[in-house]
Scaffold this motif. Structure first.
Motif, PDB file in Angstrom:
ATOM      1  N   TYR A   6      29.910 -38.439  13.860  1.00  0.00           N
ATOM      2  CA  TYR A   6      30.269 -39.558  14.742  1.00  0.00           C
ATOM      3  C   TYR A   6      31.777 -39.565  15.005  1.00  0.00           C
ATOM      4  CZ  TYR A   6      25.757 -42.023  14.761  1.00  0.00           C
ATOM      5  OH  TYR A   6      24.449 -42.388  14.964  1.00  0.00           O
ATOM      6  N   HIS A   9      32.386 -37.125  17.732  1.00  0.00           N
ATOM      7  CA  HIS A   9      31.997 -37.700  19.030  1.00  0.00           C
ATOM      8  C   HIS A   9      33.086 -38.656  19.515  1.00  0.00           C
ATOM      9  CE1 HIS A   9      27.520 -37.210  17.814  1.00  0.00           C
ATOM     10  NE2 HIS A   9      27.763 -36.338  18.751  1.00  0.00           N
ATOM     11  N   HIS A  13      35.369 -38.987  22.956  1.00  0.00           N
ATOM     12  CA  HIS A  13      35.494 -40.185  23.795  1.00  0.00           C
ATOM     13  C   HIS A  13      36.974 -40.563  23.949  1.00  0.00           C
ATOM     14  CE1 HIS A  13      31.390 -41.686  24.565  1.00  0.00           C
ATOM     15  NE2 HIS A  13      31.058 -41.153  23.405  1.00  0.00           N
ATOM     16  N   ARG A 146      33.690 -51.698  31.015  1.00  0.00           N
ATOM     17  CA  ARG A 146      32.748 -50.807  30.345  1.00  0.00           C
ATOM     18  C   ARG A 146      32.304 -51.350  28.999  1.00  0.00           C
ATOM     19  NH1 ARG A 146      31.621 -48.127  26.222  1.00  0.00           N
ATOM     20  NH2 ARG A 146      33.460 -49.002  25.237  1.00  0.00           N
ATOM     21  N   ARG A 147      31.015 -51.402  28.795  1.00  0.00           N
ATOM     22  CA  ARG A 147      30.435 -51.784  27.507  1.00  0.00           C
ATOM     23  C   ARG A 147      29.221 -50.906  27.292  1.00  0.00           C
ATOM     24  NH1 ARG A 147      33.739 -54.841  25.340  1.00  0.00           N
ATOM     25  NH2 ARG A 147      33.188 -53.346  23.750  1.00  0.00           N
ATOM     26  N   SER A 148      28.787 -50.798  26.060  1.00  0.00           N
ATOM     27  CA  SER A 148      27.509 -50.140  25.801  1.00  0.00           C
ATOM     28  C   SER A 148      26.399 -51.147  26.052  1.00  0.00           C
ATOM     29  CB  SER A 148      27.429 -49.694  24.345  1.00  0.00           C
ATOM     30  OG  SER A 148      28.371 -48.687  24.096  1.00  0.00           O
ATOM     31  N   GLN A 256      14.461 -45.554  19.275  1.00  0.00           N
ATOM     32  CA  GLN A 256      15.200 -46.639  19.939  1.00  0.00           C
ATOM     33  C   GLN A 256      14.609 -46.870  21.339  1.00  0.00           C
ATOM     34  OE1 GLN A 256      19.644 -46.728  19.048  1.00  0.00           O
ATOM     35  NE2 GLN A 256      19.244 -44.561  18.692  1.00  0.00           N
ATOM     36  N   ILE A 258      15.822 -48.192  23.953  1.00  0.00           N
ATOM     37  CA  ILE A 258      16.673 -47.964  25.130  1.00  0.00           C
ATOM     38  C   ILE A 258      16.451 -46.581  25.748  1.00  0.00           C
ATOM     39  CG2 ILE A 258      18.549 -49.614  24.816  1.00  0.00           C
ATOM     40  CD1 ILE A 258      20.176 -47.577  23.455  1.00  0.00           C
ATOM     41  N   TYR A 297      29.758 -43.068  30.643  1.00  0.00           N
ATOM     42  CA  TYR A 297      29.994 -44.513  30.488  1.00  0.00           C
ATOM     43  C   TYR A 297      30.638 -45.065  31.757  1.00  0.00           C
ATOM     44  CZ  TYR A 297      29.129 -45.793  25.520  1.00  0.00           C
ATOM     45  OH  TYR A 297      28.559 -46.134  24.318  1.00  0.00           O
ATOM     46  N   GLY A 309      25.833 -44.514  24.334  1.00  0.00           N
ATOM     47  CA  GLY A 309      25.846 -43.281  23.550  1.00  0.00           C
ATOM     48  C   GLY A 309      24.777 -43.370  22.475  1.00  0.00           C
ATOM     49  N   ILE A 310      24.110 -42.264  22.216  1.00  0.00           N
ATOM     50  CA  ILE A 310      23.070 -42.246  21.183  1.00  0.00           C
ATOM     51  C   ILE A 310      23.436 -41.180  20.149  1.00  0.00           C
ATOM     52  CG2 ILE A 310      20.609 -41.882  20.696  1.00  0.00           C
ATOM     53  CD1 ILE A 310      21.009 -44.380  22.350  1.00  0.00           C
ATOM     54  N   GLY A 311      24.051 -41.652  19.070  1.00  0.00           N
ATOM     55  CA  GLY A 311      24.385 -40.724  17.987  1.00  0.00           C
ATOM     56  C   GLY A 311      23.203 -40.513  17.066  1.00  0.00           C
ATOM     57  N   CYS A 312      22.268 -41.482  17.110  1.00  0.00           N
ATOM     58  CA  CYS A 312      21.095 -41.380  16.239  1.00  0.00           C
ATOM     59  C   CYS A 312      19.954 -40.726  17.009  1.00  0.00           C
ATOM     60  CB  CYS A 312      20.691 -42.772  15.758  1.00  0.00           C
ATOM     61  SG  CYS A 312      19.375 -42.681  14.532  1.00  0.00           S
ATOM     62  N   TYR A 333      24.433 -34.402  20.955  1.00  0.00           N
ATOM     63  CA  TYR A 333      24.701 -35.816  21.284  1.00  0.00           C
ATOM     64  C   TYR A 333      23.709 -36.228  22.367  1.00  0.00           C
ATOM     65  CZ  TYR A 333      27.898 -39.886  22.122  1.00  0.00           C
ATOM     66  OH  TYR A 333      28.471 -41.139  22.223  1.00  0.00           O
TER      67      TYR A 333
HETATM   68  C1  LIG Z   1      29.270 -41.599  19.063  1.00  0.00           C
HETATM   69  C2  LIG Z   1      28.484 -42.841  19.411  1.00  0.00           C
HETATM   70  C3  LIG Z   1      27.179 -42.980  18.973  1.00  0.00           C
HETATM   71  C4  LIG Z   1      26.432 -44.113  19.282  1.00  0.00           C
HETATM   72  N1  LIG Z   1      25.117 -44.217  18.883  1.00  0.00           N
HETATM   73  C5  LIG Z   1      24.385 -45.303  19.238  1.00  0.00           C
HETATM   74  C6  LIG Z   1      22.997 -45.360  18.938  1.00  0.00           C
HETATM   75  O1  LIG Z   1      22.418 -44.422  18.381  1.00  0.00           O
HETATM   76  N2  LIG Z   1      22.307 -46.485  19.320  1.00  0.00           N
HETATM   77  C7  LIG Z   1      22.924 -47.538  19.986  1.00  0.00           C
HETATM   78  O2  LIG Z   1      22.243 -48.528  20.303  1.00  0.00           O
HETATM   79  N3  LIG Z   1      24.248 -47.483  20.291  1.00  0.00           N
HETATM   80  C8  LIG Z   1      24.980 -46.395  19.949  1.00  0.00           C
HETATM   81  N4  LIG Z   1      26.314 -46.311  20.311  1.00  0.00           N
HETATM   82  C9  LIG Z   1      26.946 -47.441  20.992  1.00  0.00           C
HETATM   83  C10 LIG Z   1      27.816 -48.204  19.999  1.00  0.00           C
HETATM   84  O3  LIG Z   1      27.017 -49.053  19.238  1.00  0.00           O
HETATM   85  C11 LIG Z   1      28.900 -48.961  20.787  1.00  0.00           C
HETATM   86  O4  LIG Z   1      29.699 -48.024  21.437  1.00  0.00           O
HETATM   87  C12 LIG Z   1      29.755 -49.796  19.868  1.00  0.00           C
HETATM   88  O5  LIG Z   1      28.995 -50.839  19.350  1.00  0.00           O
HETATM   89  C13 LIG Z   1      30.974 -50.357  20.609  1.00  0.00           C
HETATM   90  O6  LIG Z   1      30.590 -51.099  21.741  1.00  0.00           O
HETATM   91  P1  LIG Z   1      31.118 -50.754  23.195  1.00  0.00           P
HETATM   92  O7  LIG Z   1      30.722 -49.331  23.542  1.00  0.00           O
HETATM   93  O8  LIG Z   1      30.473 -51.765  24.086  1.00  0.00           O
HETATM   94  O9  LIG Z   1      32.628 -50.866  23.192  1.00  0.00           O
HETATM   95  C14 LIG Z   1      27.047 -45.160  20.029  1.00  0.00           C
HETATM   96  C15 LIG Z   1      28.363 -45.020  20.484  1.00  0.00           C
HETATM   97  C16 LIG Z   1      29.074 -43.874  20.193  1.00  0.00           C
HETATM   98  C17 LIG Z   1      30.487 -43.737  20.738  1.00  0.00           C
END
Ligand SMILES: Cc1cc2nc3c(=O)[nH]c(=O)nc-3n(C[C@H](O)[C@H](O)[C@H](O)COP(=O)(O)O)c2cc1C
Length: 356
Positions: A6, A9, A13, A146-148, A256, A258, A297, A309-312, A333
């Protein structure tokens, strides 16, 4: 091991975020690849074991040059300039006790970098691309909003124009962020699980970011895939299999939702032979993936969608689905793009609202 991955990754970013922000100010960014980790640690003062404590050493990741790329100084010059500096301060101890994670130490040592030659040419191919974004937002606005996505609605569809524009932004173009950071050849190619894109059959697609990779990618995957060129001429996008891959995407992304509720999910296939030959490049492969992720993003926001992003993810499941049997290509990734559900429990404040 997962924590180390992570961090790599995240480094990708961060490299991309810096590159975009620098470009918004008119500056170029270059990853200085030649530098040895030890030299970088010396330049940054991270080799001061006595000031950091043996249990919590800091290690450098990357050196970025921001400015005129012609004026990039040799690392020796930086070191010479810093020869007489006096370092101040001591690192805080982060935790009272120390938990040993031997695997983190071993991957760190296996991927340590010594000095190498600076790669000279970027593997940019001419792409005659004139697509315009679906929404015309300023960079500052996109970067700040930008947000996740926490979850997707499972119904939103995006247009083919938006989809193709997002993918086109993943192609390397010289002096253009975030790809201006990398001088090494392209090593990562997205395999896309498309669910909800207008006028595009749901199924498996691959964006071959450099034409030289096509034969090897084809050879690595199931022989029965179609490999039918699709989309506009400028886009090296191939259609492999018509199929509803929502359940597969969810399974691959550690169950997941999503991944299934998105418009499309993707796995980033890295040319793993590079890392097998030069182990320190294992880190760079993750960085390239992170850079791709950051581009997605921002491009998702720019088209009115949202990304996560999906690291899992289960890499073996992804490889089994694609028919990848050896280590030549590995998925490092994953990413999802879709129509975000707004979580009413979250509040948004203007950035930097609280002034010190
Ligand atoms: C390398 C990486 C891996 C991530 N993996 C997951 C994931 O597997 N599942 C998920 O719901 N969000 C995942 N995220 C999103 C993060 O939870 C999110 O980026 C973090 O909470 C910060 O929020 P933001 O992107 O809105 O700033 C990942 C983000 C990054 C950068």
């Amino acid at each position: 091991m997962r924590a180390w991955r992570y961090c790599q990754h995240d480094c990708g970013h961060a490299i991309a975020a810096v590159s975009y922000a620098a470009a918004a100010l008119g500056w170029q960014t270059r990853l200085v690849e030649a530098t040895a980790d030890d030299a970088l640690a010396e330049v940054l003062g991270l080799d001061r074991r006595e000031d950091f404590g043996a249990a919590e050493p800091e290690v450098p990741d990357a050196l970025l040059w921001i400015g005129n790329p012609e004026a990039l100084p040799a690392p020796e010059r930086l070191r010479a300039a810093l020869n007489k500096v006096h370092w101040y301060g001591y690192a805080n101890q982060l935790s009272a006790g120390h938990e040993s994670w031997p695997d983190i130490d071993s991957i760190h040592h296996a991927t340590r970098k010594s000095r190498t030659r600076e790669p000279s040419s970027l593997n940019a191919e001419p792409h005659l691309w004139s697509a315009t974004p679906a929404l015309d937002l300023s960079f500052a606005r996109i970067a700040r909003q930008r947000r996740s996505a926490m979850s997707f609605d499972g119904t939103t569809r995006i247009t083919t124009a938006a989809f193709f524009t997002m993918l086109a932004c993943l192609l390397v173009r010289s002096d253009t962020p975030p790809w201006n950071t990398l001088m090494s050849p392209v090593a990562v190619h997205p395999a896309l699980l498309v669910h909800r894109v207008d006028d595009l059959e749901p199924g498996l697609y691959v964006l071959v970011r450099h034409s030289g990779a096509l034969p090897s990618l084809k050879q690595a995957m199931r022989p029965k895939w179609l490999w039918q060129k699709t989309g506009p001429d400028y886009l090296p996008l191939y259609f492999l299999l018509p199929y509803d891959l929502r359940a597969v995407a969810k399974l691959i992304c550690c169950h997941q939702d999503i991944a299934a509720d998105s418009c499309f999910a993707l796995g980033m296939l890295a040319n793993f032979e590079i890392a097998l030959k030069q182990p320190w490049r294992y880190r760079h492969l993750f960085w390239e993936c992170g850079i791709l992720g950051q581009a997605l993003y921002l491009e998702a926001e720019a088209s009115g969608a949202r990304a996560t992003g999906i690291g899992c993810f289960f890499d073996d499941e992804m490889h089994a689905m694609l028919g990848i049997k050896d280590h030549a290509w590995q998925s490092l990734y994953h990413f999802t793009v879709g129509g975000a559900m707004v979580d009413q429990r979250l509040s948004t404040f203007a950035p930097y609202e609280v002034q010190p």
